[in-house]
Design a protein around this motif. Structure first.
Motif, PDB file in Angstrom:
ATOM      1  N   ALA A 115      25.719  53.733  45.110  1.00 64.70           N
ATOM      2  CA  ALA A 115      25.368  52.565  46.045  1.00 64.70           C
ATOM      3  C   ALA A 115      25.811  51.727  47.130  1.00 64.70           C
ATOM      4  O   ALA A 115      26.081  51.796  47.644  1.00 64.70           O
ATOM      5  CB  ALA A 115      25.550  51.551  44.878  1.00 64.70           C
ATOM      6  N   ASP A 116      27.812  52.365  46.887  1.00 63.47           N
ATOM      7  CA  ASP A 116      28.462  52.144  47.403  1.00 63.47           C
ATOM      8  C   ASP A 116      28.525  50.848  48.705  1.00 63.47           C
ATOM      9  O   ASP A 116      28.840  50.915  49.451  1.00 63.47           O
ATOM     10  CB  ASP A 116      28.533  53.563  48.890  1.00 63.47           C
ATOM     11  N   LEU A 117      28.536  49.566  47.123  1.00 60.31           N
ATOM     12  CA  LEU A 117      28.742  48.547  47.646  1.00 60.31           C
ATOM     13  C   LEU A 117      29.849  47.672  47.202  1.00 60.31           C
ATOM     14  O   LEU A 117      30.213  47.325  47.293  1.00 60.31           O
ATOM     15  CB  LEU A 117      27.660  47.890  47.175  1.00 60.31           C
ATOM     16  N   GLY A 118      31.333  48.689  46.610  1.00 60.85           N
ATOM     17  CA  GLY A 118      32.006  48.688  45.874  1.00 60.85           C
ATOM     18  C   GLY A 118      31.434  48.740  43.761  1.00 60.85           C
ATOM     19  O   GLY A 118      30.606  48.838  43.216  1.00 60.85           O
ATOM     20  N   LEU A 119      33.233  48.502  43.681  1.00 59.11           N
ATOM     21  CA  LEU A 119      33.075  49.037  42.031  1.00 59.11           C
ATOM     22  C   LEU A 119      33.720  48.101  41.232  1.00 59.11           C
ATOM     23  O   LEU A 119      34.617  47.070  41.850  1.00 59.11           O
ATOM     24  CB  LEU A 119      34.279  50.812  41.922  1.00 59.11           C
ATOM     25  N   ALA A 120      33.885  48.942  40.141  1.00 56.73           N
ATOM     26  CA  ALA A 120      34.735  47.656  38.908  1.00 56.73           C
ATOM     27  C   ALA A 120      36.315  48.367  38.863  1.00 56.73           C
ATOM     28  O   ALA A 120      36.230  49.270  39.416  1.00 56.73           O
ATOM     29  CB  ALA A 120      34.030  48.095  37.559  1.00 56.73           C
ATOM     30  N   SER A 121      37.227  47.527  38.809  1.00 54.21           N
ATOM     31  CA  SER A 121      38.356  47.394  38.906  1.00 54.21           C
ATOM     32  C   SER A 121      39.147  49.164  38.703  1.00 54.21           C
ATOM     33  O   SER A 121      39.590  50.039  39.738  1.00 54.21           O
ATOM     34  CB  SER A 121      39.088  46.669  38.681  1.00 54.21           C
ATOM     35  N   TRP A 122      38.637  49.863  37.252  1.00 52.66           N
ATOM     36  CA  TRP A 122      39.249  50.565  37.248  1.00 52.66           C
ATOM     37  C   TRP A 122      38.342  51.882  38.139  1.00 52.66           C
ATOM     38  O   TRP A 122      38.975  52.873  38.147  1.00 52.66           O
ATOM     39  CB  TRP A 122      39.059  50.794  35.946  1.00 52.66           C
ATOM     40  N   ASP A 123      37.589  52.128  38.480  1.00 52.74           N
ATOM     41  CA  ASP A 123      36.587  52.635  38.958  1.00 52.74           C
ATOM     42  C   ASP A 123      36.966  52.693  40.471  1.00 52.74           C
ATOM     43  O   ASP A 123      37.148  53.866  40.912  1.00 52.74           O
ATOM     44  CB  ASP A 123      34.354  52.675  39.217  1.00 52.74           C
ATOM     45  N   VAL A 124      37.304  51.456  41.184  1.00 53.43           N
ATOM     46  CA  VAL A 124      38.262  51.471  41.944  1.00 53.43           C
ATOM     47  C   VAL A 124      39.323  52.637  42.311  1.00 53.43           C
ATOM     48  O   VAL A 124      39.506  53.100  43.010  1.00 53.43           O
ATOM     49  CB  VAL A 124      38.569  50.212  42.551  1.00 53.43           C
ATOM     50  N   ALA A 139      20.936  47.905  39.823  1.00 56.36           N
ATOM     51  CA  ALA A 139      20.891  48.807  38.400  1.00 56.36           C
ATOM     52  C   ALA A 139      22.144  49.630  37.132  1.00 56.36           C
ATOM     53  O   ALA A 139      22.324  49.449  36.461  1.00 56.36           O
ATOM     54  CB  ALA A 139      19.578  50.470  38.678  1.00 56.36           C
ATOM     55  N   GLY A 140      22.732  49.855  38.047  1.00 60.87           N
ATOM     56  CA  GLY A 140      24.577  49.592  37.274  1.00 60.87           C
ATOM     57  C   GLY A 140      24.841  49.307  36.590  1.00 60.87           C
ATOM     58  O   GLY A 140      25.814  49.216  35.948  1.00 60.87           O
ATOM     59  N   VAL A 141      24.832  47.835  37.207  1.00 62.56           N
ATOM     60  CA  VAL A 141      25.871  47.075  36.289  1.00 62.56           C
ATOM     61  C   VAL A 141      24.968  46.377  35.228  1.00 62.56           C
ATOM     62  O   VAL A 141      25.750  46.051  34.109  1.00 62.56           O
ATOM     63  CB  VAL A 141      25.604  45.603  37.426  1.00 62.56           C
ATOM     64  N   GLY A 187      29.475  44.533  45.432  1.00 65.82           N
ATOM     65  CA  GLY A 187      29.560  45.023  44.339  1.00 65.82           C
ATOM     66  C   GLY A 187      30.871  44.367  43.268  1.00 65.82           C
ATOM     67  O   GLY A 187      30.316  45.129  42.296  1.00 65.82           O
ATOM     68  N   THR A 188      32.084  44.911  43.567  1.00 65.58           N
ATOM     69  CA  THR A 188      33.196  44.523  42.489  1.00 65.58           C
ATOM     70  C   THR A 188      32.733  43.072  42.521  1.00 65.58           C
ATOM     71  O   THR A 188      33.294  42.934  40.991  1.00 65.58           O
ATOM     72  CB  THR A 188      34.442  45.072  43.570  1.00 65.58           C
ATOM     73  N   LEU A 189      32.475  42.843  43.464  1.00 63.07           N
ATOM     74  CA  LEU A 189      32.446  40.783  42.648  1.00 63.07           C
ATOM     75  C   LEU A 189      31.538  40.565  41.854  1.00 63.07           C
ATOM     76  O   LEU A 189      31.403  39.717  40.807  1.00 63.07           O
ATOM     77  CB  LEU A 189      32.162  40.176  44.457  1.00 63.07           C
ATOM     78  N   LEU A 190      30.233  41.160  42.031  1.00 62.98           N
ATOM     79  CA  LEU A 190      28.578  41.124  40.963  1.00 62.98           C
ATOM     80  C   LEU A 190      29.652  41.555  39.986  1.00 62.98           C
ATOM     81  O   LEU A 190      28.875  40.903  39.117  1.00 62.98           O
ATOM     82  CB  LEU A 190      27.872  42.250  41.459  1.00 62.98           C
ATOM     83  N   TYR A 191      30.217  42.999  39.684  1.00 59.43           N
ATOM     84  CA  TYR A 191      30.066  43.152  38.417  1.00 59.43           C
ATOM     85  C   TYR A 191      31.335  42.674  37.937  1.00 59.43           C
ATOM     86  O   TYR A 191      31.154  41.812  36.409  1.00 59.43           O
ATOM     87  CB  TYR A 191      30.847  44.810  38.438  1.00 59.43           C
ATOM     88  N   ALA A 192      32.113  42.028  38.549  1.00 58.24           N
ATOM     89  CA  ALA A 192      33.304  41.195  38.070  1.00 58.24           C
ATOM     90  C   ALA A 192      32.951  39.521  37.438  1.00 58.24           C
ATOM     91  O   ALA A 192      33.101  39.436  36.271  1.00 58.24           O
ATOM     92  CB  ALA A 192      34.404  40.544  38.539  1.00 58.24           C
ATOM     93  N   ILE A 193      32.056  39.250  37.689  1.00 57.11           N
ATOM     94  CA  ILE A 193      30.660  38.223  37.386  1.00 57.11           C
ATOM     95  C   ILE A 193      29.668  38.239  36.235  1.00 57.11           C
ATOM     96  O   ILE A 193      29.673  37.697  35.650  1.00 57.11           O
ATOM     97  CB  ILE A 193      30.365  37.061  38.192  1.00 57.11           C
ATOM     98  N   GLY A 194      28.963  39.010  36.832  1.00 53.50           N
ATOM     99  CA  GLY A 194      28.085  39.818  35.848  1.00 53.50           C
ATOM    100  C   GLY A 194      28.174  40.359  34.300  1.00 53.50           C
ATOM    101  O   GLY A 194      27.394  40.322  33.699  1.00 53.50           O
ATOM    102  N   ILE A 195      29.111  41.577  34.610  1.00 57.97           N
ATOM    103  CA  ILE A 195      29.030  42.048  33.356  1.00 57.97           C
ATOM    104  C   ILE A 195      29.532  41.048  32.039  1.00 57.97           C
ATOM    105  O   ILE A 195      29.086  41.846  30.942  1.00 57.97           O
ATOM    106  CB  ILE A 195      30.088  42.839  33.302  1.00 57.97           C
TER     107      ILE A 195
END
Length: 206
Positions: A29-38, A110-112, A171-179
């Motif tokens: 997706a190349d829109l940002g990753l979760a912290s560890w994956d960054v 889909a990834g999140v 994507g980093t923000l979406l993951y942090a909020i949504g996971i």
């Protein structure tokens, strides 16, 4: 749901494999990753090594930090170290980069969602936490407040990964909020009942 070990192992391995797939979707997706994956992606960019290999390598290093914390790994912990990175690299090899923004957004969402499902599956197997989760609980067991400790580690990992070139974005923000809410919804639906100790008869349902 069955409490038998084979059923829980299937749950575990499916969860870990899907976790690797979910990370690959977010990478593409190349829109940002979760912290560890960054961090993992930043290390991959700097070293030229496959990202999945580095996911497993970092997990192993984190697992070594369990020793002074006197944490005991389970089957799920060891499997986590071995399988997530393999599934990630295999998926990246099969899934080409996506150019249209709408397709990348679809991959991110889909990834999140898949990541939350995968997390609930391997946690629900009750066969041991992942290395990073065990590090947090180990620190908490030694008197460090879990919330601040986790936040400090996540922020540090994110910052180091960003400095190394890892992808930070919406994507980093979406993951942090949504996971959190996603995992919370899936966990009670996918958790195997606690095993009944040998010699103890399960109560009959009312």
């Amino acid at each position: 749901m069955s409490t038998k070990l084979p059923s829980r192992l299937v749950r575990l391995f499916a969860g870990l494999a899907l976790f690797g797939v979910s990370v690959a979707l977010m990478v593409r997706a190349d829109l940002g990753l979760a912290s560890w994956d960054v961090l993992h992606q930043g290390l991959a960019d700097r070293t030229g090594l496959p990202m999945g290999l580095l996911v497993n390598g970092v997990a192993l290093l984190v697992l070594l930090l369990w020793i002074p914390l006197r944490q005991r790994p389970g089957v799920g912990t060891v499997a986590n170290v071995a399988l997530v990175g393999l599934a990630l690299d295999a998926t990246l090899a099969l899934l080409p980069p996506v150019a249209p923004l709408v397709g990348r957004i679809g991959l991110l969402v889909a990834g999140v969602l898949l990541n939350g499902l995968a997390t609930a599956l391997y946690l629900g197997a009750r066969l041991g936490p992942g290395p990073r989760d065990g590090l947090m609980t180990g620190l908490a067991a030694h008197g460090l407040p879990l919330g601040p400790a986790r936040t400090a580690i996540e922020v540090t990992v994110l910052a180091v990964g960003w400095l190394l070139g890892g992808a930070v974005g919406p994507g980093t923000l979406l993951y942090a909020i949504g996971i959190g809410p996603i995992v919370a919804w899936f966990v009670p639906r996918l958790t195997a009942p606690a095993p009944v100790p040998t010699g103890v008869t399960s109560p009959c349902p009312a």
